[in-house]
Design a protein around this motif. Structure first.
Motif, PDB file in Angstrom:
ATOM      1  N   ALA A  87       0.827  -1.217   0.000  1.00  0.00           N
ATOM      2  CA  ALA A  87       0.000   0.000   0.000  1.00  0.00           C
ATOM      3  C   ALA A  87       0.858   1.262   0.000  1.00  0.00           C
ATOM      4  CB  ALA A  87      -0.926  -0.007   1.209  1.00  0.00           C
ATOM      5  N   LEU A  88       2.081   1.180   0.541  1.00  0.00           N
ATOM      6  CA  LEU A  88       3.040   2.299   0.459  1.00  0.00           C
ATOM      7  C   LEU A  88       4.259   1.773  -0.280  1.00  0.00           C
ATOM      8  CD1 LEU A  88       3.189   3.918   4.048  1.00  0.00           C
ATOM      9  CD2 LEU A  88       1.979   4.784   2.031  1.00  0.00           C
TER      10      LEU A  88
ATOM     11  N   ALA B 159      -4.905   7.238  -0.656  1.00  0.00           N
ATOM     12  CA  ALA B 159      -3.528   7.554  -1.071  1.00  0.00           C
ATOM     13  C   ALA B 159      -2.484   6.905  -0.170  1.00  0.00           C
ATOM     14  CB  ALA B 159      -3.322   9.067  -1.096  1.00  0.00           C
ATOM     15  N   GLY B 160      -2.904   6.583   1.078  1.00  0.00           N
ATOM     16  CA  GLY B 160      -1.960   5.942   2.000  1.00  0.00           C
ATOM     17  C   GLY B 160      -1.635   6.779   3.226  1.00  0.00           C
TER      18      GLY B 160
ATOM     19  N   GLY C 181       0.030   5.736  -2.794  1.00  0.00           N
ATOM     20  CA  GLY C 181       1.108   5.070  -2.066  1.00  0.00           C
ATOM     21  C   GLY C 181       2.507   5.573  -2.352  1.00  0.00           C
ATOM     22  N   ASN C 182       2.607   6.669  -3.153  1.00  0.00           N
ATOM     23  CA  ASN C 182       3.910   7.276  -3.431  1.00  0.00           C
ATOM     24  C   ASN C 182       3.917   8.729  -2.967  1.00  0.00           C
ATOM     25  OD1 ASN C 182       5.324   5.173  -5.080  1.00  0.00           O
ATOM     26  ND2 ASN C 182       3.489   5.458  -6.349  1.00  0.00           N
ATOM     27  N   LEU C 183       5.077   9.186  -2.491  1.00  0.00           N
ATOM     28  CA  LEU C 183       5.219  10.606  -2.189  1.00  0.00           C
ATOM     29  C   LEU C 183       5.497  11.335  -3.485  1.00  0.00           C
ATOM     30  CD1 LEU C 183       7.419  11.049   0.997  1.00  0.00           C
ATOM     31  CD2 LEU C 183       5.009  11.618   0.692  1.00  0.00           C
ATOM     32  N   VAL C 184       4.671  12.332  -3.805  1.00  0.00           N
ATOM     33  CA  VAL C 184       4.873  13.039  -5.067  1.00  0.00           C
ATOM     34  C   VAL C 184       5.368  14.457  -4.838  1.00  0.00           C
ATOM     35  CG1 VAL C 184       3.265  11.663  -6.411  1.00  0.00           C
ATOM     36  CG2 VAL C 184       2.415  13.670  -5.193  1.00  0.00           C
TER      37      VAL C 184
END
Ligand code: ATP
Length: 237
Positions: free
Chosen positions: A20-21, A42-43, A213-216
């Motif tokens: 999930a992350l 988004a997580g 699940g991603n840092l953008v």
């Protein structure tokens, strides 16, 4: 360079083997307020759960320099991380005061009564309602109680999951004022997961944006307020 209070490096989180992350890096400095923004799913909650090791993770999480990934949740709480979950998690049948005592159940020191008195000063509505059951409080009062209860652990880091959910705008403003005060006067660092990005960015110094699940994005609160994509998605302008 001083080590941040919290450092997540390459953290992946899993539910039943499903990732999930997807490897996130987050830092929080001592006394800092950091906001985590992101759409539903988004997580954000998973990020907070990962810090407390309430979900399976890989990667490295350090608190005050010490490795806490792989540690038990209770030992992480004892180190000084407290979480106020979405939906607050107060004990509805217990009185306000008993909820605060329950928050201090792991403490062995003699400062508990003094702490309760001091949180009653910060939250006067709770003092007025100390003998009422938590379940009889309004939504805003229950959120205040959940925060005060978490603070009974004397945390250095408070994890807040969507505190404004379901509350009227005027109550939400009070709530954020209190969070800002707790941060300013007590030096408690806060990770704030919030849909109400306007108010969250008002009290945060920095923030992160999560997508699937991603840092953008990682930026100062000012930069996030001015970012076109953030404005469109989270600030409604
Ligand atoms: P929300 O604002 O809706 O709470 P969020 O950003 O906090 O969203 P998470 O709850 O962290 O998102 O969810 C991230 C991903 O993990 C989603 O794809 C979600 O479906 C999945 N997920 C969350 N909790 C569980 C669970 N208990 N079991 C399986 N999958 C889960």
């Amino acid at each position: 360079m001083t080590e941040p209070l919290l450092r997540m490096s390459g953290v992946r989180a899993y539910y039943d083997g499903v990732e999930a992350l997807h490897g996130i890096d987050i830092t929080v400095d001592t006394g800092e307020v950091v906001v985590v923004l992101g759409a539903n799913g988004a997580g954000k909650t998973t990020t907070l759960r990962s810090i407390c090791q309430l979900t399976t993770t890989t990667g490295e999480i350090r608190f005050d320099g010490d490795l806490i990934s792989g540690a038990s949740t209770s030992s992480i709480v004892r180190r000084g991380i407290a979480m106020v979950p979405q939906g607050r998690g107060t004990l509805g049948d217990l009185s306000v005061e008993d909820n605060l005592l329950a928050g201090a159940v792991t403490r062995r020191d003699k400062g508990v009564a003094g702490d309760i008195a001091s949180w009653y000063e910060t939250f006067p509505r709770l003092a007025q309602r100390r003998h009422q059951t938590a379940g009889s409080l309004s939504g805003g009062e229950q959120q205040m109680l959940a925060i005060a209860r978490a603070l009974m652990l004397r945390p250095r880091l408070l994890l807040m999951d969507e505190p404004s959910l379901g509350l009227a705008p005027v109550i939400v403003r009070d709530l954020f004022d209190v969070l800002a005060r707790i941060n300013r006067e007590r030096g408690v660092a806060i990770v704030l997961v919030e849909q109400n990005a306007v108010l969250a960015l008002d009290i945060a110094q920095r923030g992160y944006v999560l997508e699937a699940g991603n840092l953008v994005l990682s930026a100062s609160a000012d930069q996030l307020r001015q970012d076109d994509a953030v404005r469109l998605a989270y600030l409604g302008n």
